[in-house]
Design an enzyme around this catalytic site. Structure first.
Site, PDB file in Angstrom:
ATOM      1  N   LYS A 186      35.083  33.762  36.204  1.00 33.44           N
ATOM      2  CA  LYS A 186      34.780  33.290  37.550  1.00 33.44           C
ATOM      3  C   LYS A 186      34.946  31.761  37.655  1.00 33.44           C
ATOM      4  O   LYS A 186      35.132  31.085  36.650  1.00 33.44           O
ATOM      5  CB  LYS A 186      33.362  33.704  37.936  1.00 33.44           C
ATOM      6  CG  LYS A 186      33.179  35.227  38.006  1.00 33.44           C
ATOM      7  CD  LYS A 186      34.176  35.897  38.935  1.00 33.44           C
ATOM      8  CE  LYS A 186      33.791  37.286  39.393  1.00 33.44           C
ATOM      9  NZ  LYS A 186      33.893  38.336  38.377  1.00 33.44           N
TER      10      LYS A 186
HETATM   11  C1  LIG Z   1      32.926  39.638  38.795  1.00 35.62           C
HETATM   12  C2  LIG Z   1      32.488  40.365  39.970  1.00 35.62           C
HETATM   13  C3  LIG Z   1      31.277  41.047  40.011  1.00 35.62           C
HETATM   14  C4  LIG Z   1      30.412  41.301  38.805  1.00 35.62           C
HETATM   15  O1  LIG Z   1      30.078  40.238  38.056  1.00 35.62           O
HETATM   16  P1  LIG Z   1      29.747  40.384  36.484  1.00 35.62           P
HETATM   17  O2  LIG Z   1      29.069  39.084  36.221  1.00 35.62           O
HETATM   18  O3  LIG Z   1      31.045  40.521  35.748  1.00 35.62           O
HETATM   19  O4  LIG Z   1      28.843  41.539  36.309  1.00 35.62           O
HETATM   20  C5  LIG Z   1      30.893  41.625  41.208  1.00 35.62           C
HETATM   21  N1  LIG Z   1      31.661  41.560  42.304  1.00 35.62           N
HETATM   22  C6  LIG Z   1      32.856  40.926  42.298  1.00 35.62           C
HETATM   23  C7  LIG Z   1      33.643  40.856  43.550  1.00 35.62           C
HETATM   24  C8  LIG Z   1      33.322  40.337  41.135  1.00 35.62           C
HETATM   25  O5  LIG Z   1      34.509  39.744  41.132  1.00 35.62           O
END
Ligand SMILES: *Cc1c(COP(=O)(O)O)cnc(C)c1O
Length: 397
Positions: A186
């Protein structure tokens, strides 16, 4: 999008700080920790940046979504509306609570289509989970109006759009609750981590308790704390939170780099008449984590995507055929494949997605190509990539 590109001095210093102190847990050990509270620090920084009263940091973005829903009282048999184009975490968090994920179409914003949301509302609907996919947002005014008219909760999954805004408000802060992920890919990362933000005291109070076994967090003796309701463990460790403390300070710098790189790509593709761009709702500012464009047909988009790959342009996605982000490949959800028996409410009420008509979503997602924006590219590298992309696309159409 990737915060993983920059793991620098500040991140190492923050982690070192925790290692030297030795308290790896976010709660308790008040004497030993000598003022080190990384999770709390990250929460303060996040609430300040997102202009909300509260922020609560947890172990992942998926956990943040689960805790957000739980905090607002979503439970067995409640229906939650979500888009066909998202990450599997969206329906996982709903199913984890015994609630029912109700998929609806996305439009040219690549996020929830308000008209389709309205049509999907039943007497069981409790919440709308809007997912700001690939750096940009849904038409939040329209969704907020639908939610308020029907007394539904609006939850924003801003995991892929942190740092973007809508009519001057940070994404995540517009709905009743907003969620972020700090996983390794992210815009900013903790390694693993996530957070929810809200202005509602009850939701925040429920969230910190629910994510820590129901601990009421009153007093300074964990063992003596009361447990007003059932919870779970979604805690983040101090080591992960420490990385986040360094990264959140760089959020605006990262978004600025993404915008610069995105703009170069867009300027190079703009003159190609057949290329159109994703709609960003009026008053919205992307976080530029992805560059999204449409080609005139799905066939052309699929072909162009293959050609881009062959030409060495990495990190471009054709989501229509993607295993993780589009309903067409979610066989585990479509076939209700779970290890143990699903809650009866889910078995009974999960719509038959085989029979569902998502041709409206297919129309947009089928024609879309989405390219990840990296932070580490030099200006020369972005320009070279942009020129190459433009010539590959021109050759396809
Ligand atoms: C990455 C992501 C998540 C989940 O996050 P994690 O930290 O990997 O559990 C949820 N929604 C979206 C749109 C994402 O891109």
């Amino acid at each position: 999008m990737p915060g993983f590109e920059y793991f620098g001095k500040a991140e190492k210093q923050q982690v070192q700080d925790v290692l030297e102190n030795g308290v790896l847990m976010r709660y308790g050990f008040d004497g030993r920790r000598q003022g080190h509270w990384k999770a709390k620090e990250l929460e303060q920084a996040l609430a300040a940046r997102m202009q909300t009263k509260y922020a609560h940091v947890v172990s992942s973005g998926t956990a943040a979504l689960t805790v957000a829903l739980a905090s607002a009282g979503i439970g067995a048999g409640d229906e939650v509306i979500l888009p066909t184009f998202t990450f599997v975490a969206s329906f996982e968090s709903i199913l984890a609570l015994g609630a029912v994920p109700v998929l609806v179409d996305v439009d040219d914003t690549l996020t929830l289509h308000p008209g389709s949301v309205e049509k999907a509302i039943t007497s069981k609907t409790k919440a709308v989970m809007v997912v700001h996919m690939c750096g940009s947002m849904a038409c939040l005014d329209a969704l907020a109006a639908i939610c308020s008219k029907n007394k539904l909760l609006l939850i924003e999954d801003a995991c892929q759009a942190i740092g973007g805004s809508y009519k001057g408000k940070p994404l995540g802060s517009v709905g009743d609750l907003g969620c972020f992920s700090f996983d390794y890919v992210k815009t900013i990362t903790c390694g693993e981590g996530g957070a929810l933000i809200t202005n509602t005291t009850t939701y925040y109070e429920n969230a910190h308790k629910y994510s820590d076994h129901g601990h009421d967090h009153v007093g300074h003796d964990r063992g003596a704390e009361a447990h007003p309701f059932l919870g779970y463990n979604f805690r983040i460790s101090e080591l992960n939170a420490a990385v986040g403390c360094a990264q959140i300070a760089r959020l605006d710098e990262f978004v600025g780099i993404q915008e610069k790189n995105y703009t170069i790509l867009r300027e190079h593709l703009n003159p190609i008449g057949e290329v159109t761009f994703r709609t960003v709702p009026e008053g919205g500012i992307e976080n530029y984590s992805f560059f999204n464009f449409f080609l005139p047909t799905a066939e052309l988009a699929g072909k162009a995507h293959k050609m881009l790959g062959k030409a060495g342009i990495d990190s471009c996605f054709y989501w229509y055929d993607n295993n993780w982000h589009y309903y067409r490949k979610w066989e585990h959800l479509l076939h209700k494949k779970s290890l143990g028996r699903l809650p009866q409410e889910v078995v009974d009420r999960l719509p038959d997605y085989h029979a569902a008509d998502f041709s409206f979503s297919d129309h947009w997602v089928g024609r879309n190509i989405s390219c990840l924006i990296k932070l580490g590219w030099t200006e020369g590298e972005v320009k070279e990539r942009a020129t190459k992309m433009a010539s590959v696309i021109k050759a396809c159409i």
